[in-house]
Motif scaffolding. Structure first.
Motif, PDB file in Angstrom:
ATOM      1  N   LYS A  34       0.110  93.914   5.718  1.00 61.49           N
ATOM      2  CA  LYS A  34       0.936  94.813   4.919  1.00 61.49           C
ATOM      3  C   LYS A  34       2.385  94.334   5.011  1.00 61.49           C
ATOM      4  CE  LYS A  34       1.584  98.167   8.661  1.00 61.49           C
ATOM      5  NZ  LYS A  34       1.464  99.599   9.052  1.00 61.49           N
ATOM      6  N   PRO A  35       3.250  94.820   4.132  1.00 59.36           N
ATOM      7  CA  PRO A  35       4.649  94.372   4.173  1.00 59.36           C
ATOM      8  C   PRO A  35       5.275  94.603   5.544  1.00 59.36           C
ATOM      9  CG  PRO A  35       4.229  95.574   2.151  1.00 59.36           C
ATOM     10  CD  PRO A  35       2.989  95.728   2.997  1.00 59.36           C
ATOM     11  N   THR A  36       6.193  93.707   5.918  1.00 62.10           N
ATOM     12  CA  THR A  36       6.863  93.782   7.213  1.00 62.10           C
ATOM     13  C   THR A  36       8.374  93.654   7.019  1.00 62.10           C
ATOM     14  OG1 THR A  36       7.122  92.729   9.370  1.00 62.10           O
ATOM     15  CG2 THR A  36       6.523  91.304   7.531  1.00 62.10           C
ATOM     16  N   ALA A  37       9.131  94.361   7.854  1.00 59.69           N
ATOM     17  CA  ALA A  37      10.597  94.316   7.751  1.00 59.69           C
ATOM     18  C   ALA A  37      11.165  93.048   8.362  1.00 59.69           C
ATOM     19  CB  ALA A  37      11.200  95.547   8.437  1.00 59.69           C
ATOM     20  N   SER A  38      10.325  92.292   9.109  1.00 61.68           N
ATOM     21  CA  SER A  38      10.797  91.062   9.759  1.00 61.68           C
ATOM     22  C   SER A  38       9.878  89.910   9.372  1.00 61.68           C
ATOM     23  CB  SER A  38      10.820  91.237  11.282  1.00 61.68           C
ATOM     24  OG  SER A  38      11.676  92.304  11.649  1.00 61.68           O
ATOM     25  N   PRO A  39      10.104  89.281   8.215  1.00 67.18           N
ATOM     26  CA  PRO A  39       9.239  88.160   7.807  1.00 67.18           C
ATOM     27  C   PRO A  39       9.339  87.010   8.801  1.00 67.18           C
ATOM     28  CG  PRO A  39      11.150  88.342   6.374  1.00 67.18           C
ATOM     29  CD  PRO A  39      11.158  89.556   7.220  1.00 67.18           C
ATOM     30  N   CYS A  40       8.223  86.324   8.986  1.00 71.46           N
ATOM     31  CA  CYS A  40       8.155  85.275  10.010  1.00 71.46           C
ATOM     32  C   CYS A  40       8.897  84.017   9.616  1.00 71.46           C
ATOM     33  CB  CYS A  40       6.698  84.946  10.311  1.00 71.46           C
ATOM     34  SG  CYS A  40       5.816  84.187   8.924  1.00 71.46           S
ATOM     35  N   GLY A  41       8.917  83.705   8.331  1.00 74.16           N
ATOM     36  CA  GLY A  41       9.584  82.491   7.878  1.00 74.16           C
ATOM     37  C   GLY A  41       8.759  81.237   8.063  1.00 74.16           C
ATOM     38  N   LYS A  42       7.505  81.342   8.536  1.00 76.66           N
ATOM     39  CA  LYS A  42       6.666  80.171   8.813  1.00 76.66           C
ATOM     40  C   LYS A  42       5.375  80.161   8.012  1.00 76.66           C
ATOM     41  CE  LYS A  42       8.401  79.805  13.550  1.00 76.66           C
ATOM     42  NZ  LYS A  42       8.049  79.805  14.995  1.00 76.66           N
ATOM     43  N   CYS A  43       4.965  81.297   7.502  1.00 77.14           N
ATOM     44  CA  CYS A  43       3.731  81.353   6.721  1.00 77.14           C
ATOM     45  C   CYS A  43       3.947  80.700   5.361  1.00 77.14           C
ATOM     46  CB  CYS A  43       3.268  82.792   6.568  1.00 77.14           C
ATOM     47  SG  CYS A  43       4.383  83.839   5.605  1.00 77.14           S
ATOM     48  N   PRO A  44       2.859  80.334   4.645  1.00 75.65           N
ATOM     49  CA  PRO A  44       3.015  79.680   3.336  1.00 75.65           C
ATOM     50  C   PRO A  44       3.844  80.508   2.363  1.00 75.65           C
ATOM     51  CG  PRO A  44       0.756  79.485   4.106  1.00 75.65           C
ATOM     52  CD  PRO A  44       1.437  80.402   5.064  1.00 75.65           C
ATOM     53  N   GLN A  45       3.660  81.841   2.386  1.00 78.43           N
ATOM     54  CA  GLN A  45       4.421  82.669   1.458  1.00 78.43           C
ATOM     55  C   GLN A  45       5.929  82.576   1.743  1.00 78.43           C
ATOM     56  OE1 GLN A  45       1.690  83.523   3.013  1.00 78.43           O
ATOM     57  NE2 GLN A  45       0.226  84.304   1.486  1.00 78.43           N
ATOM     58  N   CYS A  46       6.289  82.666   3.003  1.00 75.72           N
ATOM     59  CA  CYS A  46       7.718  82.618   3.353  1.00 75.72           C
ATOM     60  C   CYS A  46       8.313  81.252   3.028  1.00 75.72           C
ATOM     61  CB  CYS A  46       7.903  82.925   4.840  1.00 75.72           C
ATOM     62  SG  CYS A  46       7.552  84.642   5.295  1.00 75.72           S
ATOM     63  N   LEU A  47       7.617  80.204   3.317  1.00 75.81           N
ATOM     64  CA  LEU A  47       8.134  78.865   3.057  1.00 75.81           C
ATOM     65  C   LEU A  47       8.279  78.602   1.566  1.00 75.81           C
ATOM     66  CD1 LEU A  47       6.113  76.825   5.733  1.00 75.81           C
ATOM     67  CD2 LEU A  47       8.526  77.498   5.832  1.00 75.81           C
ATOM     68  N   GLU A  48       7.292  79.021   0.775  1.00 74.49           N
ATOM     69  CA  GLU A  48       7.350  78.774  -0.668  1.00 74.49           C
ATOM     70  C   GLU A  48       8.425  79.632  -1.335  1.00 74.49           C
ATOM     71  OE1 GLU A  48       3.502  79.288  -2.302  1.00 74.49           O
ATOM     72  OE2 GLU A  48       2.586  77.649  -1.149  1.00 74.49           O
ATOM     73  N   ILE A  49       8.581  80.876  -0.872  1.00 72.51           N
ATOM     74  CA  ILE A  49       9.633  81.722  -1.456  1.00 72.51           C
ATOM     75  C   ILE A  49      11.002  81.150  -1.125  1.00 72.51           C
ATOM     76  CG2 ILE A  49      10.708  84.000  -1.338  1.00 72.51           C
ATOM     77  CD1 ILE A  49       7.918  85.183  -0.930  1.00 72.51           C
ATOM     78  N   ALA A  50      11.177  80.618   0.102  1.00 70.72           N
ATOM     79  CA  ALA A  50      12.463  80.034   0.483  1.00 70.72           C
ATOM     80  C   ALA A  50      12.798  78.816  -0.363  1.00 70.72           C
ATOM     81  CB  ALA A  50      12.439  79.658   1.965  1.00 70.72           C
ATOM     82  N   SER A  51      11.795  78.091  -0.800  1.00 69.30           N
ATOM     83  CA  SER A  51      12.026  76.897  -1.628  1.00 69.30           C
ATOM     84  C   SER A  51      11.872  77.168  -3.117  1.00 69.30           C
ATOM     85  CB  SER A  51      11.049  75.790  -1.215  1.00 69.30           C
ATOM     86  OG  SER A  51       9.701  76.212  -1.401  1.00 69.30           O
ATOM     87  N   SER A  52      11.695  78.448  -3.487  1.00 69.02           N
ATOM     88  CA  SER A  52      11.560  78.865  -4.900  1.00 69.02           C
ATOM     89  C   SER A  52      10.368  78.208  -5.579  1.00 69.02           C
ATOM     90  CB  SER A  52      12.841  78.544  -5.683  1.00 69.02           C
ATOM     91  OG  SER A  52      13.937  79.214  -5.128  1.00 69.02           O
ATOM     92  N   SER A  53       9.253  78.072  -4.853  1.00 66.43           N
ATOM     93  CA  SER A  53       8.060  77.447  -5.431  1.00 66.43           C
ATOM     94  C   SER A  53       6.844  78.352  -5.394  1.00 66.43           C
ATOM     95  CB  SER A  53       7.751  76.146  -4.673  1.00 66.43           C
ATOM     96  OG  SER A  53       7.523  76.403  -3.295  1.00 66.43           O
ATOM     97  N   ASP A  54       7.017  79.617  -5.028  1.00 66.35           N
ATOM     98  CA  ASP A  54       5.889  80.545  -4.994  1.00 66.35           C
ATOM     99  C   ASP A  54       5.563  80.960  -6.423  1.00 66.35           C
ATOM    100  OD1 ASP A  54       4.160  82.772  -4.702  1.00 66.35           O
ATOM    101  OD2 ASP A  54       4.929  83.123  -2.679  1.00 66.35           O
ATOM    102  N   MET A  55       4.287  80.791  -6.809  1.00 65.97           N
ATOM    103  CA  MET A  55       3.888  81.102  -8.181  1.00 65.97           C
ATOM    104  C   MET A  55       3.865  82.599  -8.481  1.00 65.97           C
ATOM    105  SD  MET A  55      -0.199  80.282  -7.909  1.00 65.97           S
ATOM    106  CE  MET A  55      -0.424  80.693  -9.629  1.00 65.97           C
ATOM    107  N   ASP A  56       3.827  83.453  -7.434  1.00 67.59           N
ATOM    108  CA  ASP A  56       3.819  84.899  -7.665  1.00 67.59           C
ATOM    109  C   ASP A  56       5.213  85.526  -7.553  1.00 67.59           C
ATOM    110  OD1 ASP A  56       1.081  85.114  -8.121  1.00 67.59           O
ATOM    111  OD2 ASP A  56       0.649  85.147  -5.967  1.00 67.59           O
ATOM    112  N   VAL A  57       6.199  84.729  -7.220  1.00 65.64           N
ATOM    113  CA  VAL A  57       7.599  85.205  -7.175  1.00 65.64           C
ATOM    114  C   VAL A  57       8.376  84.401  -8.214  1.00 65.64           C
ATOM    115  CG1 VAL A  57       9.658  85.488  -5.777  1.00 65.64           C
ATOM    116  CG2 VAL A  57       7.408  85.844  -4.745  1.00 65.64           C
TER     117      VAL A  57
END
Length: 647
Positions: free
Chosen positions: A83-106
């Protein structure tokens, strides 16, 4: 021998700007937006996730960064989060792809490049109903959303109002007023404030330590001031300063790189404008031109300097240069505020001028010559008036010192002054029937002035009425008389001053037309026969006279008013009026006057209706033939008002 390039050699690492390299990866790392971060974190923890958010504020303050952090928090799966978390890990695929603007769902869309309604339908409306490919939420981040056209906003309105449960919209803008209310009212709105200079300075020093850069605190402060509340701008300037330096970034280097004017030029321009020194101001512009500075930058620095001096006058802020506080001794805060506004308007004019240097110098000369410190001028005039003007009735320093001494019960007659005459002698002297002029003693009494005949040089302070005496006055009990004849003469001028101050009508119009005789506890006023209406008015205002006398004497004084029978006893020569010429009255006029004399008084409260004012009217008599020529209607009106035609 052929030389081949070693493909195994490591490629040069690509350079990443400080703004991207140190972009915050958690809500706690966002600088200067603690309230926004805390609200979003609490909403995620409690599961209160809205379907649309609107972030607004100045550039470079963290809007897009916070939008990406919110997308990470909604979709992070690190550590087995389901479920959503207030402290994202920054290491999972979702966090890494969002940080690089390459997530297809964002999807991050620049509204400035996709203003047309067709692009909005293609990118958002037609895909919003599709399920997300991998993430929990499909997030649409629309940057600079105020650039969308009206048609695009209308097409987007229904989708933002009722989106699918798996869709979250995050809108970002620098101009909230351009976003339609129909859109902003359907979003949770968050304001991003400008980041303070102290926060930017502290952040720059931390980054310099991480990058092993020698950064002076004064240089960091100059960069923070030039950034204008935008942390991204500050990081960009710091990047330039690192490239410009040899590993050490100091204040002089940053000022030279940014083209900041030396403090000495700013100081000279401020003092030249305040002191209206045209030659010094022209010298400043010559230095600006010779050293290659921008005249528009001079105006901005001058405006900022005046603004900071104005804050200094309010005991806030800091000096723009050492010794700036001294300017406050030469002008008022209002004058400084007015100069700041005028220079701000001049700056806007110079921006669009084809000769900026000339326009700036001429405009500043105009402001300097036409600006007047009105508040300071008024203050100087008031100070000059207070120091040079002393009212004629103001007590002298010697008199003030005497007033501070204990007041004796009975006034003491100075041995050096002549003996005071008795009241009966003065009265006989004033009312001699054959006296050609008013005695000098009576003139002194009437004018309210002091004379050696009646009063000593200094009038002792009069005791105020005590509380017991006031109660006694309310019961109409008159205290025992303790005013001797000499003291009655002394308080008489004070009594007239009291009337002149609080009851000028009584003093100017009535008491001045009478002969006054203050004696012991009864004061008598005598009027001419033609001034009997004055006596009636005084009789109605006797309470005011008693109040004034009680305030001055400390006891109740009785007042009596008389009309001199036959020839006046006193000399009223100073109040004579020219003898009027007789009117040429007709028989009808005389009959009308006789009927009016027999008529009852119109108002008992206005004694002026009783008076005969014919003695004060001056007119030339006219033949009765001219009155007849005026016509019957005119003659009838004249008879009604007892009037006459004056030739």
């Amino acid at each position: 021998m052929e030389m081949f390039e070693d493909s195994s050699a490591p490629a040069q690492k690509a350079y990443v700007s400080l703004a991207n390299k140190y972009r915050p990866q958690t809500f706690e790392e966002v600088v200067g937006q603690e309230s926004v971060s805390k609200t979003l974190m609490n909403a995620i923890k409690s599961g209160r996730i809205a379907h649309a958010y609107l972030f607004y504020g100045p550039r470079g303050c963290g809007k897009t960064t916070t939008a990406r952090l919110l997308a990470k928090a909604l979709n992070c799966t690190g550590g087995g989060n389901d479920k959503p978390t207030a402290s994202p890990c920054g290491k999972c695929p979702q966090c890494l792809e969002i940080a690089s603007s390459s997530d297809m769902d964002v999807l991050e869309l620049d509204a400035a490049s996709n203003t047309q309604v067709e692009r909005v339908r293609e990118a958002i409306i037609d895909t919003v109903a599709l399920a997300s490919g991998r993430d929990r939420y499909k997030v649409f981040i629309l940057d600079e959303v105020h650039m969308l056209s009206t048609s695009s906003f209308n097409a987007l309105l229904k989708t933002i109002e009722e989106p699918p449960a798996h869709v979250v919209f995050i809108l970002a803008t620098t101009e909230l007023h351009k976003v339609p209310l129909t859109i902003s009212s359907r979003c949770q709105t968050f304001r991003f404030k400008p980041i303070t200079e102290e926060e930017i300075t502290s952040h720059l020093l931390d980054l310099a330590g991480a990058e092993n850069i020698d950064l002076e605190e004064a240089a960091a402060a100059v960069i923070a001031k030039s950034a204008g509340g935008a942390l991204r701008d500050a990081l960009t300037i710091f990047d330039r300063a690192i490239s410009f330096s040899n590993g050490k970034v100091d204040k002089a280097l940053v000022s030279q790189m940014l083209g900041i004017l030396p403090q000495e030029l700013v100081k000279d321009s401020v003092e030249a404008v305040i002191r209206k020194d045209g030659a010094r101001l022209h010298g400043v512009f010559e230095k600006v031109k010779n050293e290659g500075f921008d005249s528009l930058s001079l105006l901005k620095d001058l405006k900022n300097a005046f603004g900071e001096i104005f804050y200094l006058s309010l005991n806030s802020g800091k000096e723009p240069y050492p010794g700036a506080k001294e300017i406050l001794a030469e002008c008022t805060p209002g004058h400084i505020a007015a100069l700041t506004r005028k220079i701000s308007k001049l700056t806007d004019e110079v921006k669009f001028s084809d000769t900026p240097a000339l326009a700036a110098e001429v405009g500043l000369f105009t402001i300097m010559q036409n600006s007047v410190d009105i508040d300071g001028l008024i203050s100087r005039l008031e100070a000059l008036e207070n120091s040079s003007f002393t009212p004629s009735n103001a007590p002298s320093a010697e008199k003030k010192s005497l007033n501070k001494q204990p007041v004796p019960t009975e006034p003491v007659q100075s041995a050096a002054k002549p003996a005071v005459k008795s009241f009966e002698e003065i009265k006989k002297e004033m009312f001699k029937a054959d006296a050609p002029a008013m005695p000098e003693a009576a003139k002194v009494l009437r004018a309210g002035a002091k004379s050696e005949v009646f009063a000593p040089a200094e009038v002792p302070p009069v005791k105020t009425v005590s509380e017991a005496q006031e109660k006694q006055e309310q019961k109409n009990e008159v205290p025992a008389n303790n005013i001797s004849f000499s003291s009655a003469m002394e308080v008489w001028p004070l009594f007239k001053q009291e009337l002149d101050k609080n009851y000028p009508f009584l003093y100017e119009g009535i008491l001045s037309a009478s002969a006054s005789f203050p004696a012991k506890d009864e004061w008598e006023f005598t009027f001419k026969p033609k001034d009997d209406f004055f006596k009636d008015t005084l009789q109605r205002r006797i309470a005011d006279l008693e109040k004034a006398a009680l305030k001055v004497c400390g006891q109740r004084i009785k007042f009596s008013f008389k009309v001199a029978g036959g020839a006046a006893k006193g000399d009223f020569s100073s109040y004579k009026t020219p003898s009027p010429k007789p009117f040429a009255r007709t028989a009808a006029t005389s009959a009308n006057s006789a009927s009016k004399a027999a008529a009852p008084v119109i108002s008992a409260e206005e004694p002026f209706a009783k008076g005969d004012f014919s003695a004060y009217v001056q007119s030339e008599s006219i033949p009765s033939e001219e009155a007849k020529d005026a016509g019957p209607k005119t003659q009838e009106i004249l008879d009604i008002f007892d009037g006459h035609i004056v030739g």
